[in-house]
Write an enzyme that holds these catalytic residues in place. Structure first.
Site, PDB file in Angstrom:
ATOM      1  N   GLY A 113       0.797  -1.233   0.000  1.00 15.22           N
ATOM      2  CA  GLY A 113       0.000   0.000   0.000  1.00 15.22           C
ATOM      3  C   GLY A 113       0.822   1.272   0.000  1.00 15.22           C
ATOM      4  N   ALA A 116      -0.945   4.509  -1.806  1.00 17.34           N
ATOM      5  CA  ALA A 116      -1.965   5.243  -1.038  1.00 17.34           C
ATOM      6  C   ALA A 116      -1.322   5.968   0.148  1.00 17.34           C
ATOM      7  CB  ALA A 116      -3.045   4.289  -0.540  1.00 17.34           C
ATOM      8  N   ASP A 157      -7.443   0.785   0.223  1.00 20.18           N
ATOM      9  CA  ASP A 157      -6.116   1.278   0.620  1.00 20.18           C
ATOM     10  C   ASP A 157      -6.184   2.691   1.198  1.00 20.18           C
ATOM     11  OD1 ASP A 157      -5.246  -1.127  -0.385  1.00 20.18           O
ATOM     12  OD2 ASP A 157      -3.548  -0.286  -1.476  1.00 20.18           O
TER      13      ASP A 157
HETATM   14  O1  PMV Z   1      -1.787  -3.530  -4.808  1.00 21.12           O
HETATM   15  P1  PMV Z   1      -2.369  -3.403  -3.464  1.00 21.12           P
HETATM   16  O2  PMV Z   1      -1.680  -4.147  -2.422  1.00 21.12           O
HETATM   17  O3  PMV Z   1      -2.611  -1.995  -3.053  1.00 21.12           O
HETATM   18  O4  PMV Z   1      -3.807  -4.101  -3.494  1.00 21.12           O
HETATM   19  C1  PMV Z   1      -4.818  -3.817  -4.377  1.00 21.12           C
HETATM   20  C2  PMV Z   1      -6.047  -4.438  -3.825  1.00 21.12           C
HETATM   21  C3  PMV Z   1      -7.096  -4.806  -4.862  1.00 21.12           C
HETATM   22  O5  PMV Z   1      -8.195  -5.353  -4.137  1.00 21.12           O
HETATM   23  C4  PMV Z   1      -6.585  -5.846  -5.814  1.00 21.12           C
HETATM   24  C5  PMV Z   1      -7.569  -3.586  -5.650  1.00 21.12           C
HETATM   25  C6  PMV Z   1      -8.381  -2.582  -4.855  1.00 21.12           C
HETATM   26  O6  PMV Z   1      -8.509  -1.446  -5.347  1.00 21.12           O
HETATM   27  O7  PMV Z   1      -8.921  -2.910  -3.782  1.00 21.12           O
END
Ligand code: PMV
Length: 323
Positions: A113, A116, A157
């Site tokens: 994350g 974010a 996130d």
């Molecule tokens: O890439 P990460 O760890 O930030 O995860 C994304 C999570 C998803 O569920 C695949 C996409 C989302 O927007 O929730």
């Protein structure tokens, strides 16, 4: 509006998705935890109207007039950062130039994350220049920033990096997302970064295609995932880490069936289980990134994964904050 300060620092925690990644994009619940690894962003006002990023991973600069004139869009890492800085300043009716310093306690692209967290810390540090700090506003702006990176973020996130702790998240009709703080007692996680990088947006698009091609199968996976996630809420509340571990494994199997895991992630999960973990799963979009595990003997697991970037994470309770 004139800034009240010439420099400001804010930080936001990285996160893991404990349960429900991907299905959360389609309205199913997910559980997320903020971890005690942060990203710090310092902004200081320049005496010109440029944005300059200078840190060990990214060196870039742009003048604000270029952002305005050129329908600014490029594929560099700095693009969402510059545009988010610009949008945040616009909210205060300001056009000052900024030096932006970003300092991350985890590798970028590790599925924890970071994007974010950078956005939330950047928005908070700029807002703080004007004496403002409003978590709901920072959440909404971080969500907009995530949309610059991939088109259909669930908002999970941004929610966890802003609130901290452990939450159940459900995307309802924007902007009314359901964000429910959960009890997490003494939960600690072992996080193992596979070293494989990936682009979240690409994996999310692959899943979209799978869903379009096999709607019934996807629905079945999504319902199973919802069941697992809701059971996990109870397990967390009851400190039932044996059940939590089995649910993590079941969630991993589902993500594997969805095609978002990799051979290396599967191997890490398997090796964790052979070395005393109560449960393990990939976390986040997949295609690389990290595995999370829970174990009674955490040090044994850390020793097992010495050749990886691995660490024990506690839960961060603050979320985004001004330093
Ligand atoms: O890439 P990460 O760890 O930030 O995860 C994304 C999570 C998803 O569920 C695949 C996409 C989302 O927007 O929730």
């Amino acid at each position: 509006m004139k800034p009240l300060k010439i420099s400001s620092t804010a930080s936001a925690p990285c996160k893991v998705i404990l349960f429900g990644e991907h299905f959360v994009v389609y309205g199913k619940p997910a559980i997320l935890a903020a971890i005690d690894k942060r990203i710090h962003v310092n902004v200081s006002i320049r005496n010109d109207t440029k944005f300059v990023i200078n840190n060990k991973d990214i060196h870039d600069e742009i003048s604000i007039s270029n952002i305005i004139e050129s329908n600014y869009k490029h594929d560099k890492l700095s693009y969402p950062i510059f545009l988010t800085a610009y949008n945040t300043l616009r909210g205060f009716d300001s056009r000052v130039g900024l030096d932006i310093k970003i300092d991350s306690q985890v590798p970028f692209g590790s599925g924890l994350g970071t994007s974010a967290a950078v956005s939330a810390a950047l928005i908070a540090s700029i807002s703080n220049l004007f004496g403002s700090f409003n978590k709901h506003q920072i959440f909404l702006q971080t969500l907009e920033a995530e949309k610059l990176i991939h088109a259909t973020p669930s908002g999970a996130d941004p929610a966890i990096t802003v609130t901290g702790g452990v939450i159940m998240f459900r995307k309802t009709k924007e902007p009314d997302m359901l964000i429910m703080p959960l009890e997490y007692n003494d939960l600690r996680l072992i996080i193992i970064y596979s070293g494989e990088n990936r682009i979240t947006g690409d994996i999310v698009n692959n899943v979209k295609r799978i869903r379009e091609d096999n709607p019934k199968l996807f629905e079945m996976f999504a319902n199973k995932n919802e069941e697992i996630t809701l059971d996990a809420v109870q397990a967390l509340r009851n400190k039932d880490y044996n059940s939590l571990g089995s649910l993590m494994l079941r969630n991993h199997e589902l993500l594997k069936s969805l095609g978002v895991s990799t051979r290396r992630l599967d191997e890490i999960v398997e090796k964790a289980m052979q070395n005393g973990a109560l449960g393990a799963k990939m976390t986040g979009a997949g295609g690389g990134g990290s595995v999370i595990a829970i174990a009674e003997d955490e040090n044994r697991l850390l020793n097992t994964f010495q050749e990886y970037y691995a660490f024990i994470a506690n839960i961060d309770k603050d979320g985004v904050r001004v330093e």
